[in-house]
Write a protein that holds these residues in place. Structure first.
Motif, PDB file in Angstrom:
ATOM      1  N   SER A 154       0.846  -1.190   0.000  1.00  0.00           N
ATOM      2  CA  SER A 154       0.000   0.000   0.000  1.00  0.00           C
ATOM      3  C   SER A 154       0.882   1.239   0.000  1.00  0.00           C
ATOM      4  CB  SER A 154      -0.901   0.001   1.239  1.00  0.00           C
ATOM      5  OG  SER A 154      -0.115   0.217   2.406  1.00  0.00           O
ATOM      6  N   SER A 155       0.268   2.407   0.018  1.00  0.00           N
ATOM      7  CA  SER A 155       1.035   3.651   0.038  1.00  0.00           C
ATOM      8  C   SER A 155       1.804   3.817   1.342  1.00  0.00           C
ATOM      9  CB  SER A 155       0.105   4.851  -0.158  1.00  0.00           C
ATOM     10  OG  SER A 155      -0.894   4.885   0.853  1.00  0.00           O
ATOM     11  N   THR A 156       1.404   3.085   2.387  1.00  0.00           N
ATOM     12  CA  THR A 156       2.131   3.110   3.660  1.00  0.00           C
ATOM     13  C   THR A 156       3.037   1.893   3.804  1.00  0.00           C
ATOM     14  OG1 THR A 156       0.229   2.053   4.745  1.00  0.00           O
ATOM     15  CG2 THR A 156       0.357   4.456   4.819  1.00  0.00           C
ATOM     16  N   GLU A 157       3.267   1.180   2.685  1.00  0.00           N
ATOM     17  CA  GLU A 157       4.191   0.036   2.596  1.00  0.00           C
ATOM     18  C   GLU A 157       3.746  -1.150   3.442  1.00  0.00           C
ATOM     19  OE1 GLU A 157       8.291   1.057   3.000  1.00  0.00           O
ATOM     20  OE2 GLU A 157       8.199   2.643   1.498  1.00  0.00           O
ATOM     21  N   GLU A 158       2.455  -1.306   3.589  1.00  0.00           N
ATOM     22  CA  GLU A 158       1.901  -2.510   4.199  1.00  0.00           C
ATOM     23  C   GLU A 158       1.550  -3.490   3.082  1.00  0.00           C
ATOM     24  OE1 GLU A 158      -0.260  -0.509   8.101  1.00  0.00           O
ATOM     25  OE2 GLU A 158      -1.437  -0.942   6.308  1.00  0.00           O
ATOM     26  N   GLY A 173       9.318 -12.308  -8.313  1.00  0.00           N
ATOM     27  CA  GLY A 173       9.662 -11.730  -7.020  1.00  0.00           C
ATOM     28  C   GLY A 173       9.704 -10.212  -7.025  1.00  0.00           C
ATOM     29  N   LEU A 174       8.807  -9.584  -7.770  1.00  0.00           N
ATOM     30  CA  LEU A 174       8.793  -8.126  -7.837  1.00  0.00           C
ATOM     31  C   LEU A 174       8.204  -7.529  -6.556  1.00  0.00           C
ATOM     32  CD1 LEU A 174       7.476  -7.516 -11.475  1.00  0.00           C
ATOM     33  CD2 LEU A 174       9.833  -7.801 -10.702  1.00  0.00           C
ATOM     34  N   GLU A 175       8.563  -6.302  -6.297  1.00  0.00           N
ATOM     35  CA  GLU A 175       7.944  -5.520  -5.226  1.00  0.00           C
ATOM     36  C   GLU A 175       7.216  -4.351  -5.889  1.00  0.00           C
ATOM     37  OE1 GLU A 175      10.832  -4.385  -2.362  1.00  0.00           O
ATOM     38  OE2 GLU A 175      11.124  -6.410  -1.613  1.00  0.00           O
ATOM     39  N   ILE A 176       5.894  -4.350  -5.783  1.00  0.00           N
ATOM     40  CA  ILE A 176       5.076  -3.336  -6.435  1.00  0.00           C
ATOM     41  C   ILE A 176       4.484  -2.420  -5.364  1.00  0.00           C
ATOM     42  CG2 ILE A 176       3.100  -2.904  -7.937  1.00  0.00           C
ATOM     43  CD1 ILE A 176       3.482  -5.681  -9.107  1.00  0.00           C
ATOM     44  N   TYR A 177       4.884  -1.174  -5.390  1.00  0.00           N
ATOM     45  CA  TYR A 177       4.389  -0.192  -4.427  1.00  0.00           C
ATOM     46  C   TYR A 177       3.238   0.570  -5.071  1.00  0.00           C
ATOM     47  CZ  TYR A 177       8.535  -1.277  -1.741  1.00  0.00           C
ATOM     48  OH  TYR A 177       9.502  -1.942  -1.015  1.00  0.00           O
ATOM     49  N   THR A 178       2.057   0.442  -4.495  1.00  0.00           N
ATOM     50  CA  THR A 178       0.848   1.009  -5.085  1.00  0.00           C
ATOM     51  C   THR A 178       0.436   2.299  -4.378  1.00  0.00           C
ATOM     52  OG1 THR A 178      -0.810  -0.059  -3.658  1.00  0.00           O
ATOM     53  CG2 THR A 178       0.111  -1.372  -5.463  1.00  0.00           C
ATOM     54  N   THR A 179      -0.575   2.930  -4.920  1.00  0.00           N
ATOM     55  CA  THR A 179      -1.100   4.179  -4.370  1.00  0.00           C
ATOM     56  C   THR A 179      -2.194   3.954  -3.335  1.00  0.00           C
ATOM     57  OG1 THR A 179      -2.758   4.311  -6.131  1.00  0.00           O
ATOM     58  CG2 THR A 179      -0.616   5.353  -6.551  1.00  0.00           C
ATOM     59  N   LEU A 180      -2.623   2.721  -3.155  1.00  0.00           N
ATOM     60  CA  LEU A 180      -3.780   2.430  -2.298  1.00  0.00           C
ATOM     61  C   LEU A 180      -3.510   2.814  -0.849  1.00  0.00           C
ATOM     62  CD1 LEU A 180      -6.600   0.756  -2.631  1.00  0.00           C
ATOM     63  CD2 LEU A 180      -5.402  -0.889  -1.207  1.00  0.00           C
ATOM     64  N   ASP A 181      -4.489   3.427  -0.221  1.00  0.00           N
ATOM     65  CA  ASP A 181      -4.458   3.709   1.211  1.00  0.00           C
ATOM     66  C   ASP A 181      -5.341   2.675   1.898  1.00  0.00           C
ATOM     67  OD1 ASP A 181      -5.300   4.794   3.822  1.00  0.00           O
ATOM     68  OD2 ASP A 181      -4.212   6.591   3.200  1.00  0.00           O
ATOM     69  N   GLY A 182      -4.719   1.771   2.640  1.00  0.00           N
ATOM     70  CA  GLY A 182      -5.456   0.666   3.247  1.00  0.00           C
ATOM     71  C   GLY A 182      -6.561   1.130   4.173  1.00  0.00           C
ATOM     72  N   ASP A 183      -6.337   2.203   4.910  1.00  0.00           N
ATOM     73  CA  ASP A 183      -7.345   2.703   5.841  1.00  0.00           C
ATOM     74  C   ASP A 183      -8.545   3.265   5.085  1.00  0.00           C
ATOM     75  OD1 ASP A 183      -8.280   3.481   8.506  1.00  0.00           O
ATOM     76  OD2 ASP A 183      -7.910   5.525   7.844  1.00  0.00           O
ATOM     77  N   ILE A 184      -8.287   4.044   4.034  1.00  0.00           N
ATOM     78  CA  ILE A 184      -9.382   4.605   3.234  1.00  0.00           C
ATOM     79  C   ILE A 184     -10.138   3.494   2.522  1.00  0.00           C
ATOM     80  CG2 ILE A 184      -9.911   6.082   1.259  1.00  0.00           C
ATOM     81  CD1 ILE A 184      -7.667   7.912   2.092  1.00  0.00           C
ATOM     82  N   GLN A 185      -9.422   2.474   2.030  1.00  0.00           N
ATOM     83  CA  GLN A 185     -10.065   1.344   1.376  1.00  0.00           C
ATOM     84  C   GLN A 185     -11.007   0.625   2.331  1.00  0.00           C
ATOM     85  OE1 GLN A 185      -9.929   0.244  -1.809  1.00  0.00           O
ATOM     86  NE2 GLN A 185     -11.209  -1.537  -1.406  1.00  0.00           N
ATOM     87  N   GLN A 186     -10.546   0.395   3.544  1.00  0.00           N
ATOM     88  CA  GLN A 186     -11.376  -0.298   4.529  1.00  0.00           C
ATOM     89  C   GLN A 186     -12.641   0.501   4.835  1.00  0.00           C
ATOM     90  OE1 GLN A 186     -11.864   0.598   8.061  1.00  0.00           O
ATOM     91  NE2 GLN A 186     -13.188  -1.211   8.308  1.00  0.00           N
ATOM     92  N   LYS A 187     -12.514   1.826   4.910  1.00  0.00           N
ATOM     93  CA  LYS A 187     -13.676   2.667   5.191  1.00  0.00           C
ATOM     94  C   LYS A 187     -14.659   2.653   4.019  1.00  0.00           C
ATOM     95  CE  LYS A 187     -11.276   5.666   8.449  1.00  0.00           C
ATOM     96  NZ  LYS A 187     -10.701   7.008   8.728  1.00  0.00           N
ATOM     97  N   ALA A 188     -14.132   2.632   2.806  1.00  0.00           N
ATOM     98  CA  ALA A 188     -15.008   2.578   1.632  1.00  0.00           C
ATOM     99  C   ALA A 188     -15.832   1.297   1.632  1.00  0.00           C
ATOM    100  CB  ALA A 188     -14.173   2.671   0.356  1.00  0.00           C
ATOM    101  N   GLU A 189     -15.172   0.176   1.873  1.00  0.00           N
ATOM    102  CA  GLU A 189     -15.868  -1.112   1.884  1.00  0.00           C
ATOM    103  C   GLU A 189     -16.887  -1.170   3.017  1.00  0.00           C
ATOM    104  OE1 GLU A 189     -12.731  -3.921   2.178  1.00  0.00           O
ATOM    105  OE2 GLU A 189     -12.065  -3.689   0.092  1.00  0.00           O
ATOM    106  N   GLN A 190     -16.518  -0.630   4.178  1.00  0.00           N
ATOM    107  CA  GLN A 190     -17.395  -0.711   5.332  1.00  0.00           C
ATOM    108  C   GLN A 190     -18.653   0.123   5.152  1.00  0.00           C
ATOM    109  OE1 GLN A 190     -16.854  -2.817   8.023  1.00  0.00           O
ATOM    110  NE2 GLN A 190     -19.008  -2.280   8.317  1.00  0.00           N
ATOM    111  N   TRP A 191     -18.530   1.327   4.568  1.00  0.00           N
ATOM    112  CA  TRP A 191     -19.718   2.162   4.408  1.00  0.00           C
ATOM    113  C   TRP A 191     -20.661   1.602   3.358  1.00  0.00           C
ATOM    114  CZ3 TRP A 191     -21.586   4.854   7.945  1.00  0.00           C
ATOM    115  CH2 TRP A 191     -20.792   5.550   8.847  1.00  0.00           C
ATOM    116  N   ILE A 192     -20.128   0.904   2.370  1.00  0.00           N
ATOM    117  CA  ILE A 192     -20.994   0.249   1.390  1.00  0.00           C
ATOM    118  C   ILE A 192     -21.817  -0.843   2.072  1.00  0.00           C
ATOM    119  CG2 ILE A 192     -20.984  -1.302  -0.600  1.00  0.00           C
ATOM    120  CD1 ILE A 192     -18.713   0.378  -1.752  1.00  0.00           C
ATOM    121  N   VAL A 193     -21.144  -1.631   2.902  1.00  0.00           N
ATOM    122  CA  VAL A 193     -21.853  -2.694   3.626  1.00  0.00           C
ATOM    123  C   VAL A 193     -22.865  -2.089   4.601  1.00  0.00           C
ATOM    124  CG1 VAL A 193     -21.592  -4.582   5.284  1.00  0.00           C
ATOM    125  CG2 VAL A 193     -19.974  -4.351   3.394  1.00  0.00           C
TER     126      VAL A 193
END
Length: 730
Positions: free
Chosen positions: A59-63, A296-316
């Protein structure tokens, strides 16, 4: 005593000589064969040590948010990052003489051969770590003489071309530990959720015992048997001198905390987003798919895990976990285009179709900001007025007139401002603007904002969002409104590294200003009005964001859109832009007001996602001026106006005339007076009123009438607010 004849004696000597000669010949042949084998193995190229490795997404925070592998979860790490505990435990149980032989332990081989001959089987093996490594790299695990010969040849090649450090490092990175974990790093993560170098001696001993039989000694299969095997490994470590007897007792008593069962199968965070990342890396960056799958690549993405979790949770929270109606949500940073969250459907396991990127739907009124931006470019202003009434539009010979309608068939039947038209989503105003500008203008303007989906300018209904677009495409097109006119592309990846840490790709953010920052600022100011209750048209239509206005606690702008089959909400702050779509995969009308969830999801998600963020104002260029206007008349608001709103205008285009619609007794020419002087005069008037009241004068009658008039206005405002809550839709 045996007496040998001379003939017998000579015969015995000949036999001894023949035996000795045969032995010498056999030794020479053996040595020659060995020399030939060694020469042959040495002259061959060094065998490749390359093995499939797991590609990791961060993720963008390297998680870690996901991994890509085909059944072989493997992370190659250098020997220095493994820790001494696992190396010692592995050597003790697998090959104690590893550093003393050249790929073959003849003592163990001899013992195994005798044991197998006695049992008439090949049940006991004597493979060294080198031989096992060769088998893992190049061969299968069949117990045949042919495989043994090939194994010996590959083991010899490994010993001739690589150091002992290389061999033990490769072995520990390739050996199978069960449950899809290949290599010690993957095993440490699967069983203990830690890195290999952080393993304790007790944990290392348990893992070292698993490769002999992963289906037998895995603690997830049989924990008690795994512990018994661990005790054997610890005893072997003591016998080999790696640990003392007292240390062994300490490690035996060490508590082991395995990963919880629910954590064993790693959850795949943002699966729709991850699929898009793979496509982006393959198609946009040109990285070979085989390298992604096993390199064995390391792909660093733009995703914010916290914002993603909130998006999924509010939909549910809003829609529940089951249902046929689908949804998509995209959130990105409008300054860079970096995608922070993506939901492509309600359940990836049921449907991997990504509605955020693959679906094409009618955007409805969310197309109008592009139309009104074009109107500003052609000289119209936020306070420009058009008559909104039921209208038949004639646009071609032999073509039936087009008769658009407003929501609930309600029309002001009066002139309204562009500001109001956008806030309440008046379709007649939009249609007239479209005809005024020409049909091609909207198409060309939408392209400038990044809309690539084709729009047929032959049909005027495109002004109300009849041409299908992608959800991500539409949301990203709002970026210039939020960032001051810069066109950005959606970004999924910031950096890609190969297995050796070399940079294969690094994003360069260099947005280009394509649109007028003054006009985008004015449009943003107009779109803020959708959440301002008092901008609605009294008795006819409320602002479309009235139902979620209570969630807006910072500068926020946006636009909703509704068709028979689609419900949209797109809105933004300076640092976050998001859009929500709801509809059926096979277009059909909504049931039970399912479309109302769109605004709720968007508003609650935005408030939650930005809860810890600074409240930033939208950028305002120097060539833009803010004045207070009456949104009903478009003129400068006077003190008698029940509603006033700060509105942006291009310098020199702002209104200069004051509104007099509610000013029956006050001369409009006095509106230019100093407000401080006016305040002092009001205080004097109130003072005189109190004096007349003290002496029983009649001067108080006129102020009482004014108070009644003010009360009437307040009641109308309250009534207007209630009406807006009921009609806050497109």
């Amino acid at each position: 005593m045996e007496v040998l004849t001379r003939r017998a004696y000579r015969k015995r000597r000949r036999n001894i000589r023949r035996i000795f000669q045969s032995a010498v010949l056999l030794l020479m042949v053996t040595l020659g064969s060995v020399a030939a084998a060694v020469t042959y193995a040495y002259n061959l190229e060094p065998p490749s040590l390359s093995v499939p490795e797991t590609t990791v997404m961060y993720s963008s925070t390297e998680e870690v948010i996901g991994e890509i592998h085909h059944g072989q979860n493997r992370h190659w790490i250098p020997l220095e990052h493994m820790g001494d505990a696992i190396v010692d435990a592995t050597l003790a149980i697998e090959d104690r003489r590893f550093y003393d032989h050249y790929g073959f332990d003849f003592f163990r081989i001899g013992g195994a051969v005798l044991a197998n001959l006695r049992s008439n089987s090949m049940a006991q093996g004597a493979s060294t770590i080198t031989q096992q490594y060769a088998r893992n790299l190049y061969l299968n695990h069949d117990k045949t003489w042919n495989r043994k010969i090939n194994e010996a040849l590959y083991a010899l090649r490994l010993e001739l071309h690589y150091s002992k450090k290389d061999i033990i490092e490769g072995y520990l990175n390739t050996i199978y530990y069960g449950h899809g974990a290949y290599g010690i790093e993957a095993a440490a993560n699967v069983y203990f959720q830690k890195n290999a170098e952080d393993l304790t001696h007790g944990e290392a001993a348990l893992l070292a015992g698993i490769p002999k039989g992963p289906n037998i000694y895995s603690p997830y299969v049989n924990e008690s048997r795994a512990i018994e095997r661990q005790q054997i490994v610890l005893k072997m470590m003591e016998d080999a001198g790696y640990i003392s007897a007292s240390e062994r007792q300490t490690y035996v008593a060490e508590p082991l905390e395995f990963r919880a069962d629910q954590d064993f199968k790693a959850k795949k965070i943002a699966p729709y987003f991850q699929e898009e990342v793979i496509a982006y890396v393959t198609n946009k960056l040109g990285i070979d798919e085989s390298l992604i799958e096993a390199g064995g690549l390391e792909i660093y993405t733009t995703l914010d895990g916290d914002i993603q979790q909130k998006a999924e949770q509010w939909i549910v929270n809003e829609m529940g976990e089951e249902g046929e109606v689908q949804t998509a949500l995209v959130a990105l940073d409008p300054r860079t285009g970096e995608i922070k969250a993506m939901v492509g459907g309600r359940d990836f396991a049921e449907s991997s179709f990504n509605r955020a990127t693959q679906a094409r739907r009618q955007p409805g009124s969310t197309i109008k900001p592009f139309l009104y931006y074009a109107a500003l470019e052609h000289g119209l202003r936020p306070n420009s007025m058009l008559l909104s009434e039921l209208t038949d539009f004639h646009y071609g010979n032999g073509i039936d007139p087009w008769s658009p309608s407003n929501f609930n068939d309600k029309y002001p039947n009066d002139y309204i401002t562009m500001l109001q038209a956008l806030a309440v989503s008046d379709n007649i105003f939009a249609a007239k603007t479209h005809f005024l500008l020409g049909f091609d203008t909207l198409v060309e303007t939408a392209k400038r904002f990044g809309i690539e989906s084709p729009m047929n300018s032959a049909y005027p209904a495109i002004s109300l969002g009849s041409s299908e677009v992608g959800i991500l495409e539409m949301v990203n097109a709002y970026s210039p409104f939020a960032n001051g006119g810069y066109l950005v592309e959606p970004q999924y990846v910031t950096k890609v590294l190969d297995r050796d840490g070399n940079v294969l790709y690094e994003a360069e953010n260099d947005p280009v200003r394509e649109l007028d920052p003054a006009l985008t600022a004015i449009m943003t100011n107009m779109m803020e009005a959708m959440f301002e209750i008092n901008v609605g048209i009294q008795g006819v239509a409320g602002v479309t964001g009235g139902s979620v206005a209570s969630y807006i606690d910072r500068p926020t702008a946006g636009k909703s859109g509704t068709t028979e089959h689609d419900s949209w909400m797109i809105g933004y702050t300076p640092q976050l832009l998001s859009g929500v779509w709801i509809g059926y995969d096979k277009p059909q009308k909504f049931e039970n007001n399912e479309g109302v969830h769109t605004k709720n999801i968007w508003a609650k998600f935005m408030q939650d996602a930005l809860i810890d963020e600074v409240k930033l104002p939208f950028p305002t260029p120097k060539n833009v001026v803010e004045v207070e206007i009456n949104p009903d008349t478009g003129l400068l608001a006077s003190d008698s106006c029940p509603v006033s709103r700060p509105t942006l205008f291009y310098v020199g285009t702002e209104p200069t005339e004051y509104c007099s619609a509610h000013d029956e007794e006050i001369d409009t020419s006095k509106k230019q007076e100093d407000p401080l002087q006016k305040t002092e005069e009001e205080k004097k008037e109130k003072f005189l009123d109190r004096i007349f009241d003290w002496f029983g004068g009649e001067a108080i009658e006129e102020p009482e009438e004014e108070m009644e008039s003010d009360l009437e206005i307040e009641i109308q405002i309250d009534g207007e607010s209630g009406e807006e809550e009921e009609t806050a839709t497109d």
